[in-house]
Design a protein around this motif. Structure first.
Motif, mmCIF file in Angstrom:
data_model
loop_
_atom_site.group_PDB
_atom_site.id
_atom_site.type_symbol
_atom_site.label_atom_id
_atom_site.label_comp_id
_atom_site.label_asym_id
_atom_site.label_seq_id
_atom_site.Cartn_x
_atom_site.Cartn_y
_atom_site.Cartn_z
ATOM 1 N N ASP A 80 4.933 133.017 13.106
ATOM 2 C CA ASP A 80 4.498 132.114 14.170
ATOM 3 C C ASP A 80 4.743 132.822 15.503
ATOM 4 N N LEU A 81 3.642 133.202 16.199
ATOM 5 C CA LEU A 81 3.788 133.999 17.413
ATOM 6 C C LEU A 81 4.540 133.247 18.497
ATOM 7 N N LYS A 82 4.333 131.967 18.593
ATOM 8 C CA LYS A 82 5.007 131.185 19.626
ATOM 9 C C LYS A 82 6.511 131.138 19.388
ATOM 10 N N ALA A 83 6.886 130.887 18.151
ATOM 11 C CA ALA A 83 8.320 130.854 17.823
ATOM 12 C C ALA A 83 8.940 132.239 17.954
ATOM 13 N N ASP A 84 8.185 133.284 17.547
ATOM 14 C CA ASP A 84 8.711 134.637 17.642
ATOM 15 C C ASP A 84 8.892 135.047 19.104
ATOM 16 N N ALA A 85 7.957 134.659 19.967
ATOM 17 C CA ALA A 85 8.077 134.989 21.383
ATOM 18 C C ALA A 85 9.254 134.256 22.027
ATOM 19 N N ALA A 86 9.447 133.005 21.652
ATOM 20 C CA ALA A 86 10.579 132.248 22.198
ATOM 21 C C ALA A 86 11.905 132.862 21.770
ATOM 22 N N SER A 87 11.978 133.303 20.518
ATOM 23 C CA SER A 87 13.206 133.931 20.036
ATOM 24 C C SER A 87 13.463 135.260 20.739
ATOM 25 N N PHE A 88 12.409 136.045 20.937
ATOM 26 C CA PHE A 88 12.567 137.337 21.611
ATOM 27 C C PHE A 88 12.990 137.150 23.068
ATOM 28 N N GLN A 89 12.396 136.160 23.734
ATOM 29 C CA GLN A 89 12.767 135.896 25.120
ATOM 30 C C GLN A 89 14.209 135.425 25.214
ATOM 31 N N HIS A 90 14.663 134.644 24.261
ATOM 32 C CA HIS A 90 16.060 134.191 24.271
ATOM 33 C C HIS A 90 17.007 135.383 24.110
ATOM 34 N N ASP A 91 16.657 136.337 23.252
ATOM 35 C CA ASP A 91 17.497 137.530 23.092
ATOM 36 C C ASP A 91 17.570 138.330 24.391
ATOM 37 N N LEU A 92 16.440 138.436 25.105
ATOM 38 C CA LEU A 92 16.454 139.153 26.383
ATOM 39 C C LEU A 92 17.327 138.440 27.406
ATOM 40 N N ASN A 93 17.288 137.107 27.411
ATOM 41 C CA ASN A 93 18.137 136.356 28.337
ATOM 42 C C ASN A 93 19.621 136.585 28.045
ATOM 43 N N VAL A 94 19.964 136.637 26.768
ATOM 44 C CA VAL A 94 21.363 136.874 26.390
ATOM 45 C C VAL A 94 21.802 138.270 26.843
ATOM 46 N N GLN A 95 20.952 139.281 26.628
ATOM 47 C CA GLN A 95 21.298 140.641 27.040
ATOM 48 C C GLN A 95 21.445 140.746 28.560
ATOM 49 N N ALA A 96 20.539 140.080 29.312
ATOM 50 C CA ALA A 96 20.632 140.120 30.771
ATOM 51 C C ALA A 96 21.898 139.426 31.261
ATOM 52 N N GLN A 97 22.267 138.339 30.626
ATOM 53 C CA GLN A 97 23.478 137.625 31.043
ATOM 54 C C GLN A 97 24.718 138.461 30.753
ATOM 55 N N ARG A 98 24.743 139.137 29.624
ATOM 56 C CA ARG A 98 25.886 139.995 29.304
ATOM 57 C C ARG A 98 25.989 141.155 30.287
ATOM 58 N N GLN A 99 24.837 141.695 30.707
ATOM 59 C CA GLN A 99 24.864 142.797 31.677
ATOM 60 C C GLN A 99 25.395 142.333 33.027
ATOM 61 N N GLN A 100 25.023 141.119 33.439
ATOM 62 C CA GLN A 100 25.539 140.585 34.696
ATOM 63 C C GLN A 100 27.048 140.386 34.626
ATOM 64 N N ILE A 101 27.521 139.879 33.510
ATOM 65 C CA ILE A 101 28.967 139.673 33.358
ATOM 66 C C ILE A 101 29.696 141.010 33.381
ATOM 67 N N GLU A 102 29.131 142.019 32.727
ATOM 68 C CA GLU A 102 29.779 143.335 32.691
ATOM 69 C C GLU A 102 29.820 143.977 34.076
#
Length: 269
Positions: A124-146
């Motif tokens: 499901d492209l919509k679900a896959d895109a939402a999951s991928f975007q959530h992973d990018l948000n998590v990585q960006a938040q971890r980089q800001q904290i670091e």
């Protein structure tokens, strides 16, 4: 021509011959979701039919009849089992789909109805895109904290040290260590003792002020050097305890039992 009925190999046989019913559990090959079929009563697994075909009779002609009856009962059971499997699959078949690409039989949750493929072959492209975007948000938040992280400053000078100056043995050619805060510096009249022989107590790590130079032999009670052997009987003289090994209560070198917990000390041996 024999009548064949195809059932995918996604089921577990939950039938109970002793209770006389058939039951099957069908599971999805992707997510493992399962559904149980309704129990189907057997027509041959009853006490009446078993007695009618001679099962349980022993000896002679009746024993041979019982053996034949058990074989008949087994063949009838398996025939009914195959028929019950067909009925059970017909009950749950609407909840499963066959993927023509990977040849898996999956549940409705794991099947893309629009493309007629399973979610592994057609995600499901919509679900896959939402999951991928959530992973990018998590990585960006971890980089800001670091980037904004600052390690806390600890006052290590306030931590007491278990090493005292008299327990340190300076090496030849090594510079003297500066005195720690709160400790007196060595005076010129007190050079470090570099060439003195180490006593057994110091070698064992007991170079503490007040450690006795002599101890009583546990066999003949003669005074001797701790850690050495007695000159009279050859018994090894133990190293006296300055602290109770059980409760860590300070004790005198001549104390035989701890006054706090009553533990027998080394010098009492």
């Amino acid at each position: 021509m024999a009548d064949f009925y195809v059932v995918p190999n996604i089921y577990s046989d939950m039938s109970d011959q002793s209770q006389g019913y058939f039951a099957f559990r069908f599971h999805c090959q992707i997510c493992g979701w399962s559904v149980d079929s309704m129990p189907i009563r057997s027509n041959v697994a009853t006490a009446t039919n078993i007695m009618d075909i001679g099962v349980g009779l022993l000896g002679g002609f009746w024993g041979r009849a019982a053996e034949t009856g058990e074989k008949m009962y087994g063949s009838k059971w398996h025939a009914e089992q195959a028929e019950a499997l067909k009925k059970a699959w017909a009950q749950v078949k609407p909840d499963f789909h066959y993927c023509p690409k990977c040849h898996l039989t999956v549940c409705t949750r794991c099947f893309n109805l629009k493309l007629n493929l399973c979610v592994n072959c057609a995600p499901d492209l919509k679900a896959d895109a939402a999951s991928f975007q959530h992973d990018l948000n998590v990585q960006a938040q971890r980089q800001q904290i670091e980037e904004n992280y600052k390690a806390p400053q600890f006052n290590t000078d306030a931590v007491p040290s278990a090493v005292t100056p008299d327990m340190l043995r300076p090496q030849p050619g090594a510079r003297a260590m500066p005195p720690q805060p709160g400790q007196p510096a060595l005076s010129p009249q007190q050079p470090p003792q570099m060439n003195q022989a180490m006593t057994p107590a110091a070698m064992a790590g007991f170079a503490t002020p007040g450690y006795p130079k002599e101890a009583v032999c546990p066999n003949c009670r003669r005074l001797g050097t701790p850690g050495k052997f007695c000159e009279d009987c050859g018994t090894k003289i133990p190293l006296p305890d300055l602290f109770c090994p059980r409760c860590a209560e300070p004790v005198q070198p001549t104390t035989r039992f701890c006054p706090e917990c009553g533990t027998r000390l080394q010098q009492a041996m």
